[in-house]
Design an enzyme around this catalytic site. Structure first.
Site, PDB file in Angstrom:
ATOM      1  N   SER A 115     -28.549  34.619  -3.655  1.00  0.00           N
ATOM      2  CA  SER A 115     -29.951  35.017  -3.437  1.00  0.00           C
ATOM      3  C   SER A 115     -30.249  34.951  -1.940  1.00  0.00           C
ATOM      4  O   SER A 115     -29.557  34.220  -1.202  1.00  0.00           O
ATOM      5  CB  SER A 115     -30.868  34.040  -4.177  1.00  0.00           C
ATOM      6  OG  SER A 115     -32.222  34.284  -3.868  1.00  0.00           O
ATOM      7  N   TYR A 133     -33.327  25.309  -6.411  1.00  0.00           N
ATOM      8  CA  TYR A 133     -32.707  26.642  -6.556  1.00  0.00           C
ATOM      9  C   TYR A 133     -31.978  27.015  -5.274  1.00  0.00           C
ATOM     10  O   TYR A 133     -30.819  27.446  -5.309  1.00  0.00           O
ATOM     11  CB  TYR A 133     -33.826  27.639  -6.861  1.00  0.00           C
ATOM     12  CG  TYR A 133     -33.404  29.085  -7.025  1.00  0.00           C
ATOM     13  CD1 TYR A 133     -32.632  29.492  -8.114  1.00  0.00           C
ATOM     14  CD2 TYR A 133     -33.823  30.056  -6.114  1.00  0.00           C
ATOM     15  CE1 TYR A 133     -32.281  30.831  -8.277  1.00  0.00           C
ATOM     16  CE2 TYR A 133     -33.480  31.388  -6.272  1.00  0.00           C
ATOM     17  CZ  TYR A 133     -32.708  31.777  -7.363  1.00  0.00           C
ATOM     18  OH  TYR A 133     -32.367  33.105  -7.512  1.00  0.00           O
TER      19      TYR A 133
HETATM   20  N1  LIG Z   1     -34.975  38.654  -9.688  1.00  0.00           N
HETATM   21  C1  LIG Z   1     -34.900  38.247  -8.441  1.00  0.00           C
HETATM   22  O1  LIG Z   1     -35.860  38.428  -7.652  1.00  0.00           O
HETATM   23  C2  LIG Z   1     -33.659  37.583  -7.933  1.00  0.00           C
HETATM   24  C3  LIG Z   1     -33.522  37.403  -6.559  1.00  0.00           C
HETATM   25  C4  LIG Z   1     -32.379  36.786  -6.068  1.00  0.00           C
HETATM   26  C5  LIG Z   1     -31.389  36.372  -6.931  1.00  0.00           C
HETATM   27  N2  LIG Z   1     -31.531  36.556  -8.272  1.00  0.00           N
HETATM   28  C6  LIG Z   1     -30.449  36.092  -9.132  1.00  0.00           C
HETATM   29  O2  LIG Z   1     -30.027  37.158  -9.956  1.00  0.00           O
HETATM   30  C7  LIG Z   1     -29.449  36.639 -11.149  1.00  0.00           C
HETATM   31  C8  LIG Z   1     -30.044  37.347 -12.353  1.00  0.00           C
HETATM   32  O3  LIG Z   1     -31.430  37.016 -12.444  1.00  0.00           O
HETATM   33  P1  LIG Z   1     -32.533  37.997 -13.054  1.00  0.00           P
HETATM   34  O4  LIG Z   1     -33.513  38.257 -11.991  1.00  0.00           O
HETATM   35  O5  LIG Z   1     -31.910  39.129 -13.755  1.00  0.00           O
HETATM   36  O6  LIG Z   1     -33.238  36.972 -14.092  1.00  0.00           O
HETATM   37  P2  LIG Z   1     -33.545  37.029 -15.652  1.00  0.00           P
HETATM   38  O7  LIG Z   1     -34.140  38.333 -16.028  1.00  0.00           O
HETATM   39  O8  LIG Z   1     -34.307  35.790 -15.930  1.00  0.00           O
HETATM   40  O9  LIG Z   1     -32.083  36.941 -16.318  1.00  0.00           O
HETATM   41  C9  LIG Z   1     -31.366  35.733 -16.272  1.00  0.00           C
HETATM   42  C10 LIG Z   1     -30.095  35.851 -17.105  1.00  0.00           C
HETATM   43  O10 LIG Z   1     -29.393  34.590 -17.055  1.00  0.00           O
HETATM   44  C11 LIG Z   1     -29.083  34.185 -18.393  1.00  0.00           C
HETATM   45  N3  LIG Z   1     -29.130  32.730 -18.532  1.00  0.00           N
HETATM   46  C12 LIG Z   1     -30.156  31.889 -18.215  1.00  0.00           C
HETATM   47  N4  LIG Z   1     -29.863  30.642 -18.581  1.00  0.00           N
HETATM   48  C13 LIG Z   1     -28.634  30.681 -19.170  1.00  0.00           C
HETATM   49  C14 LIG Z   1     -27.787  29.707 -19.771  1.00  0.00           C
HETATM   50  N5  LIG Z   1     -28.156  28.416 -19.867  1.00  0.00           N
HETATM   51  N6  LIG Z   1     -26.604  30.106 -20.273  1.00  0.00           N
HETATM   52  C15 LIG Z   1     -26.210  31.398 -20.195  1.00  0.00           C
HETATM   53  N7  LIG Z   1     -26.962  32.364 -19.645  1.00  0.00           N
HETATM   54  C16 LIG Z   1     -28.160  32.014 -19.137  1.00  0.00           C
HETATM   55  C17 LIG Z   1     -30.169  34.810 -19.248  1.00  0.00           C
HETATM   56  O11 LIG Z   1     -29.692  34.986 -20.584  1.00  0.00           O
HETATM   57  P3  LIG Z   1     -30.150  34.126 -21.867  1.00  0.00           P
HETATM   58  O12 LIG Z   1     -31.556  33.665 -21.649  1.00  0.00           O
HETATM   59  O13 LIG Z   1     -29.979  35.097 -22.989  1.00  0.00           O
HETATM   60  O14 LIG Z   1     -29.167  33.002 -21.950  1.00  0.00           O
HETATM   61  C18 LIG Z   1     -30.369  36.155 -18.577  1.00  0.00           C
HETATM   62  O15 LIG Z   1     -29.445  37.092 -19.069  1.00  0.00           O
HETATM   63  C19 LIG Z   1     -29.711  35.136 -11.108  1.00  0.00           C
HETATM   64  O16 LIG Z   1     -28.565  34.448 -10.646  1.00  0.00           O
HETATM   65  C20 LIG Z   1     -30.842  34.992 -10.110  1.00  0.00           C
HETATM   66  O17 LIG Z   1     -30.854  33.712  -9.500  1.00  0.00           O
HETATM   67  C21 LIG Z   1     -32.633  37.156  -8.793  1.00  0.00           C
END
Ligand SMILES: NC(=O)c1ccc[n+]([C@@H]2O[C@H](COP(=O)([O-])OP(=O)(O)OC[C@H]3O[C@@H](n4cnc5c(N)ncnc54)[C@H](OP(=O)(O)O)[C@@H]3O)[C@@H](O)[C@H]2O)c1
Length: 259
Positions: A138, A151
């Site tokens: 991130s 985080y």
């Molecule tokens: N969105 C942003 O602005 C942003 C910015 C920078 C970095 N990121 C990073 O991008 C990545 C994806 O995030 P996103 O934005 O797509 O968020 P999201 O929509 O909340 O998706 C998160 C994913 O992680 C899975 N997950 C959460 N807890 C888990 C667990 N205990 N075991 C297995 N899987 C788990 C969830 O699946 P289940 O709930 O089905 O388990 C879901 O598929 C993350 O690493 C996040 O830190 C996001």
């Protein structure tokens, strides 16, 4: 890696947001996916509707030891070309208000599970002399801001881990790509942990105003195909912040403190 077609790609966090968009884009380009998250029904419905044949492989990544064992078992029957460590959980709480257990949970999912799955695929990739490990860190892993101390700690850590791994595997045919997204419009804020470990359960205007998950997925795939070491993805200040911090660290720290 020069093409997606025919590659077996193990993708975590495939049930939502960036991971879901990656699954759709990678399957459309002919990848065979191993889909990991906890939401089994969502993953099964996804595997059903994606073009091609895919495998659903649920894991709870809050338990890195369990994830490592499951990963090793998976590797007995699968040849993984690319691992994408995408699953993650964010945070919205001040340090003073955040329980120690919440810091541990943020490290389990955002750091230790990445280490665990990477260690599970590494022996096979080393013996084949090829493979690609991709990790979604991130911009919070480059620039620390308020309400993200756990985080950011995990996301900074994972960048360091991958930098070391890249050096260790440099001459072994294994590529290591780290992606640092700025704000992306997903469920990340809804799912973010608050100080007592409960979910925030509300949107964050910074995320809703960010790039789409589909755009983020396209940029991640471009970075994989170009074998990039590290890429910042996003728009506006959240994309510029790491570069600004490098050249004007004092200015960025003041801006972050006033925000
Ligand atoms: N969105 C942003 O602005 C942003 C910015 C920078 C970095 N990121 C990073 O991008 C990545 C994806 O995030 P996103 O934005 O797509 O968020 P999201 O929509 O909340 O998706 C998160 C994913 O992680 C899975 N997950 C959460 N807890 C888990 C667990 N205990 N075991 C297995 N899987 C788990 C969830 O699946 P289940 O709930 O089905 O388990 C879901 O598929 C993350 O690493 C996040 O830190 C996001």
């Amino acid at each position: 890696m020069s093409k997606i077609q025919g590659q077996t790609i193990w993708l975590t966090g495939a049930s939502s947001g960036i991971g879901l968009a990656l699954a759709e884009a990678l399957a459309a380009q002919g990848a065979r996916l191993i889909l990991t998250a906890r939401s089994v029904d969502t993953l099964e419905a996804l595997a059903e509707r994606l073009p091609g044949e895919h495998r659903v492989f649920p894991i709870d990544l809050m338990d890195p030891e369990g994830a490592y064992a499951q990963g090793q078992a998976l590797l007995e029957s699968e040849q993984v070309d690319v691992l994408i460590n995408n699953a993650g959980v964010s945070q919205r709480s001040l340090t003073l208000d955040t329980e120690l257990q919440v810091y541990r949970d943020l490290m389990e999912i955002n750091y230790f599970s990445v280490v665990a799955l990477t260690k599970a695929v590494l022996p096979q990739m080393q013996s084949r002399g090829t493979g690609h490990i991709v990790t979604i860190s991130s911009v919070a892993g480059k620039v620390g801001t308020k309400m993200r101390s756990g985080y950011a700690g995990a996301k900074f850590g994972v960048i360091g881990f991958m930098d070391c791994l890249r050096a260790e595997t440099f001459s072994q045919g294994i590529k290591v790509t780290t992606i640092c997204p700025g704000f992306v419009h997903t469920q990340v804020a809804h799912n973010a942990l608050t100080g007592d470990g409960s979910k925030l359960n509300q949107p964050d205007p910074d995320n809703t105003g960010g790039i789409s998950a589909e755009q983020c997925a396209d940029e991640i795939i471009r970075a994989i195909l170009r074998n990039r070491d590290e890429v910042i993805v996003g728009k506006g200040l959240s994309k510029l912040a790491p570069t600004l911090q490098r050249f004007f660290p004092g200015v960025v720290r003041k801006l972050v403190a006033k925000r």
